[in-house]
Design a protein around this motif. Structure first.
Motif, short mmCIF file in Angstrom:
data_model
loop_
_atom_site.label_atom_id
_atom_site.label_comp_id
_atom_site.label_asym_id
_atom_site.label_seq_id
_atom_site.Cartn_x
_atom_site.Cartn_y
_atom_site.Cartn_z
N ILE A 9 -21.14 12.73 20.75
CA ILE A 9 -20.39 13.54 21.72
C ILE A 9 -19.61 12.67 22.71
N PRO A 10 -20.20 11.60 23.29
CA PRO A 10 -19.40 10.77 24.21
C PRO A 10 -18.16 10.17 23.54
N LEU A 11 -18.30 9.79 22.27
CA LEU A 11 -17.17 9.22 21.54
C LEU A 11 -16.06 10.26 21.36
N LEU A 12 -16.42 11.44 20.98
CA LEU A 12 -15.42 12.49 20.78
C LEU A 12 -14.77 12.90 22.10
N LEU A 13 -15.56 12.96 23.17
CA LEU A 13 -14.99 13.27 24.48
C LEU A 13 -14.02 12.18 24.95
N LEU A 14 -14.39 10.94 24.69
CA LEU A 14 -13.50 9.82 25.04
C LEU A 14 -12.18 9.92 24.26
N PHE A 15 -12.27 10.21 22.98
CA PHE A 15 -11.07 10.35 22.14
C PHE A 15 -10.17 11.45 22.67
N ILE A 16 -10.75 12.60 22.98
CA ILE A 16 -9.97 13.74 23.47
C ILE A 16 -9.37 13.42 24.85
N PHE A 17 -10.18 12.82 25.73
CA PHE A 17 -9.69 12.49 27.07
C PHE A 17 -8.52 11.50 27.00
N CYS A 18 -8.67 10.45 26.20
CA CYS A 18 -7.60 9.45 26.11
C CYS A 18 -6.32 10.05 25.55
N ASN A 19 -6.43 10.83 24.48
CA ASN A 19 -5.22 11.45 23.92
C ASN A 19 -4.58 12.40 24.92
N GLY A 20 -5.40 13.17 25.62
CA GLY A 20 -4.86 14.06 26.65
C GLY A 20 -4.13 13.30 27.74
N PHE A 21 -4.71 12.18 28.14
CA PHE A 21 -4.05 11.36 29.17
C PHE A 21 -2.73 10.78 28.65
N PHE A 22 -2.74 10.27 27.43
CA PHE A 22 -1.53 9.66 26.88
C PHE A 22 -0.41 10.69 26.74
N ILE A 23 -0.76 11.88 26.36
CA ILE A 23 0.26 12.93 26.20
C ILE A 23 0.78 13.38 27.56
N SER A 24 -0.13 13.58 28.52
CA SER A 24 0.30 14.09 29.83
C SER A 24 0.99 13.03 30.68
N ALA A 25 0.67 11.77 30.48
CA ALA A 25 1.24 10.70 31.30
C ALA A 25 2.34 9.94 30.56
N LYS A 26 3.02 10.61 29.66
CA LYS A 26 4.04 9.95 28.85
C LYS A 26 5.13 9.31 29.71
N ASN A 27 5.60 10.01 30.71
CA ASN A 27 6.67 9.48 31.57
C ASN A 27 6.19 8.30 32.41
N LEU A 28 4.97 8.38 32.92
CA LEU A 28 4.41 7.29 33.70
C LEU A 28 4.22 6.05 32.84
N LEU A 29 3.70 6.23 31.64
CA LEU A 29 3.51 5.10 30.73
C LEU A 29 4.84 4.48 30.34
N ALA A 30 5.86 5.32 30.12
CA ALA A 30 7.19 4.80 29.77
C ALA A 30 7.77 3.99 30.92
N LYS A 31 7.51 4.41 32.15
CA LYS A 31 7.99 3.66 33.31
C LYS A 31 7.36 2.26 33.36
N TRP A 32 6.13 2.15 32.89
CA TRP A 32 5.43 0.86 32.87
C TRP A 32 5.75 0.06 31.61
#
Length: 131
Positions: A9-32
């Motif tokens: 469960i922690p592994l799957l939650l980490l996977f979901i959290f990271c993907n959610g962050f990468f998708i939602s922070a696309k503009n911030l990541l592109a700025k960096w």
């Protein structure tokens, strides 16, 4: 088998959290200067590698010889290391001029988070085995 699934469960939650962050922070990541598509692929790679090495270590914990577990940890580390090196070279060869060092650094941070999660999962599994 059902009891062992709870360790994932922690592994799957980490996977979901990271993907959610990468998708939602696309503009911030592109700025960096970070390519979020590469991070999503790296996240998937690390999740799969962690599942494989966790399975190997889980099998090794069932063996009475403690050396088997140590060899499985070292083997899992080798698998991850070579997979990461190959992934960076593939990324470098395919992207050439668009190769992003911040993306590789961010992926390595993700790797360390997955490593910490895997160690926690194996420690819990070992405690439950010894209890």
């Amino acid at each position: 088998m059902k009891g062992k699934r709870k360790f994932l469960i922690p592994l799957l939650l980490l996977f979901i959290f990271c993907n959610g962050f990468f998708i939602s922070a696309k503009n911030l990541l592109a700025k960096w200067g970070v390519d979020n598509d590469v991070l999503i692929i790296a996240n998937l790679l690390f999740c799969i590698l962690t599942l494989i090495t966790f399975y190997i270590q889980q099998k090794a914990l069932q063996n009475a010889n403690p050396n088997v577990f140590v060899r499985s940890v070292m083997g899992g580390m080798m698998i991850k290391m070579f997979a990461c090196i190959i992934a960076v070279f593939v990324y470098w060869f395919t992207m050439k001029e668009k190769f992003s060092k911040p993306t590789v650094i961010a992926a390595m941070v993700i790797y360390f988070v997955y490593l910490a999660t895997e160690v926690g999962m194996v420690m819990k599994l070992n405690r439950s085995k010894n209890a």
